[in-house]
Design a protein around this motif. Sequence first.
Motif, PDB file in Angstrom:
ATOM      1  N   THR A   1       0.839  -1.104   0.272  1.00 34.81           N
ATOM      2  CA  THR A   1      -0.107   0.006  -0.471  1.00 34.81           C
ATOM      3  C   THR A   1       0.876   1.218  -0.220  1.00 34.81           C
ATOM      4  N   SER A   2       1.903   1.154   0.533  1.00 36.49           N
ATOM      5  CA  SER A   2       3.152   2.605   0.708  1.00 36.49           C
ATOM      6  C   SER A   2       3.786   2.591  -1.009  1.00 36.49           C
ATOM      7  N   VAL A   3       4.134   1.287  -1.764  1.00 39.14           N
ATOM      8  CA  VAL A   3       4.070   2.076  -2.732  1.00 39.14           C
ATOM      9  C   VAL A   3       3.141   1.823  -3.856  1.00 39.14           C
ATOM     10  N   HIS A   4       1.614   1.175  -3.694  1.00 42.09           N
ATOM     11  CA  HIS A   4       0.592   1.451  -4.434  1.00 42.09           C
ATOM     12  C   HIS A   4      -0.417   1.633  -4.061  1.00 42.09           C
ATOM     13  N   THR A   5      -0.852   3.583  -3.358  1.00 42.89           N
ATOM     14  CA  THR A   5      -1.558   4.096  -2.740  1.00 42.89           C
ATOM     15  C   THR A   5      -2.955   3.990  -2.949  1.00 42.89           C
ATOM     16  N   LYS A   6      -3.415   3.848  -3.978  1.00 39.98           N
ATOM     17  CA  LYS A   6      -4.700   3.376  -4.336  1.00 39.98           C
ATOM     18  C   LYS A   6      -5.250   1.459  -3.589  1.00 39.98           C
ATOM     19  N   VAL A   7      -3.932   0.720  -3.059  1.00 33.18           N
ATOM     20  CA  VAL A   7      -4.478  -0.791  -2.999  1.00 33.18           C
ATOM     21  C   VAL A   7      -5.584  -0.231  -1.851  1.00 33.18           C
ATOM     22  N   ILE A   8      -6.647  -1.323  -2.096  1.00 32.82           N
ATOM     23  CA  ILE A   8      -7.602  -1.264   0.142  1.00 32.82           C
ATOM     24  C   ILE A   8      -7.262  -2.280   0.187  1.00 32.82           C
ATOM     25  N   LEU A   9      -7.314  -2.702   1.725  1.00 33.20           N
ATOM     26  CA  LEU A   9      -7.003  -3.619   2.420  1.00 33.20           C
ATOM     27  C   LEU A   9      -8.678  -3.564   3.092  1.00 33.20           C
ATOM     28  N   ASN A  10      -8.507  -5.567   2.305  1.00 36.35           N
ATOM     29  CA  ASN A  10     -10.387  -5.387   2.434  1.00 36.35           C
ATOM     30  C   ASN A  10     -10.267  -6.378   3.771  1.00 36.35           C
ATOM     31  N   GLY A  11     -11.523  -6.129   4.941  1.00 36.29           N
ATOM     32  CA  GLY A  11     -11.788  -5.864   6.247  1.00 36.29           C
ATOM     33  C   GLY A  11     -10.854  -5.520   6.804  1.00 36.29           C
ATOM     34  N   SER A  12     -11.615  -5.850   7.838  1.00 41.03           N
ATOM     35  CA  SER A  12     -10.678  -5.369   9.489  1.00 41.03           C
ATOM     36  C   SER A  12      -9.464  -5.488   9.733  1.00 41.03           C
ATOM     37  N   LYS A  13      -8.420  -4.731  10.009  1.00 44.29           N
ATOM     38  CA  LYS A  13      -7.142  -5.274  10.092  1.00 44.29           C
ATOM     39  C   LYS A  13      -7.029  -4.777  11.582  1.00 44.29           C
ATOM     40  N   GLU A  14      -7.695  -4.667  12.423  1.00 42.63           N
ATOM     41  CA  GLU A  14      -7.453  -4.447  14.058  1.00 42.63           C
ATOM     42  C   GLU A  14      -8.198  -6.567  14.864  1.00 42.63           C
ATOM     43  N   ASN A  15      -9.052  -6.496  14.347  1.00 41.67           N
ATOM     44  CA  ASN A  15      -9.919  -8.311  14.423  1.00 41.67           C
ATOM     45  C   ASN A  15      -9.778  -8.652  13.403  1.00 41.67           C
TER      46      ASN A  15
END
Length: 394
Positions: A283-297
């Motif tokens: 995500t730092s190289v490709h800033t449009k990329v989205i993480l799907n789903g909560s990062k915490e849980n």
Amino acid sequence: MTSNSPIYLDNNATTPLDPKVLEAMLPFYKEKFGNAASFHHGYGHEAKQAVEHARKVIAQELNAKIREIVFTSGATEAINLAIKGVCAKAPPGKNHIITQVTEHPAVLDTCAALKKKGWDVSILQVDSSGFVDLNDIKKEMKEETALVAVMHANNEIGVIQDIAEIGKICKENKVHFLVDAAQSFGKLSIDVVEMNIDLLAASAHKIYGPKGVGCLYVNQKMPKVQLEAQLHGGGHERGFRSGTLPVPLIVGFGKAVEISSIVRNEENERLYQMRDKIINEITSVHTKVILNGSKENRMPNNVNLCFPGIDAETLIMKMKGIACSTGSACSSANLVPSHVIKALGYGNELAHSAVRFSLGRFNSIAEIEAAIKEINSTVTMLYKRSSSHLLVHL
Ligand SMILES: *Cc1c(COP(=O)(O)O)cnc(C)c1O
């Protein structure tokens, strides 16, 4: 696989067999071949003892009683037995099931089959992080509700639902609670008593055990779960599941759980670091990329990313050095976008750009570094190509 095989990042689909598990299984394919139901001689006795040892290990892992574990061919069968078995024994007037939209097809399709037979099925939505709303469960509860089915960790996006809180709601409403724990069993600590779980499905091949074996935990403490067998025959597994037990597989399942419970903490720490390295460095190289789903849980081994504007199938095909997948192994046979990604509120096009990278015990940090390099360079190449297409169209 040979040394130039692709890096295996599909551990949510299945895990490789731990060599220690195979070693524990082998004698039961050779000299210890007895039928665990033939108790008149040493061969059968030896097999029976091995099965009961595995059952004890699995029961302890869940804080369950030994007699509450029923061996099945996997989580799919355990889920079928749980849902169909509870519904068949439900008292008159109980004809309602509550579940949620990101469940595995083993749950959703079984509920759909019951719906065809006249059952009322409520499928709750999730929020954009992948969580089911506890208030929605409370609101949906009615006199007729017989069963609530909510998974522990999701197989596509690794999101971990609040099982203990859902268990409380079910207990207050005196409704049976089924948890599909195929992705979490052995990896996260689970206490069926504390979490008020009545039925729980687990699988060996997601925790470095063999394919073809799993189990269903069935609460036999008061109030007992009444369950109708779906396979009839010799009355094995206390009548819940007839059929000669696959002793080598069960031994392997037990061994896999034994190993997981020992290495779990250290392993999860290692996986968290590798997981976050992948997320951060893409995500730092490709800033449009989205993480799907909560990062915490989220499970420590799951990365699921949308690459807006890129077709996931194309990306996966171009990355020859990586074995990964779009969503679940079960739905990747067809080209319908993942029901889980769509449930997060995305349109078809964005859903078609989702790729799952799932890590495991045998991934090294060197592999993760090589994978990140290949993912980033392939994505760069595909974005360049699509922007040059755009120029042509202008
Ligand atoms: C793998 C999986 C299943 C199916 O398990 P099998 O043992 O392969 O039948 C069910 N639910 C989830 C969440 C899974 O990941």
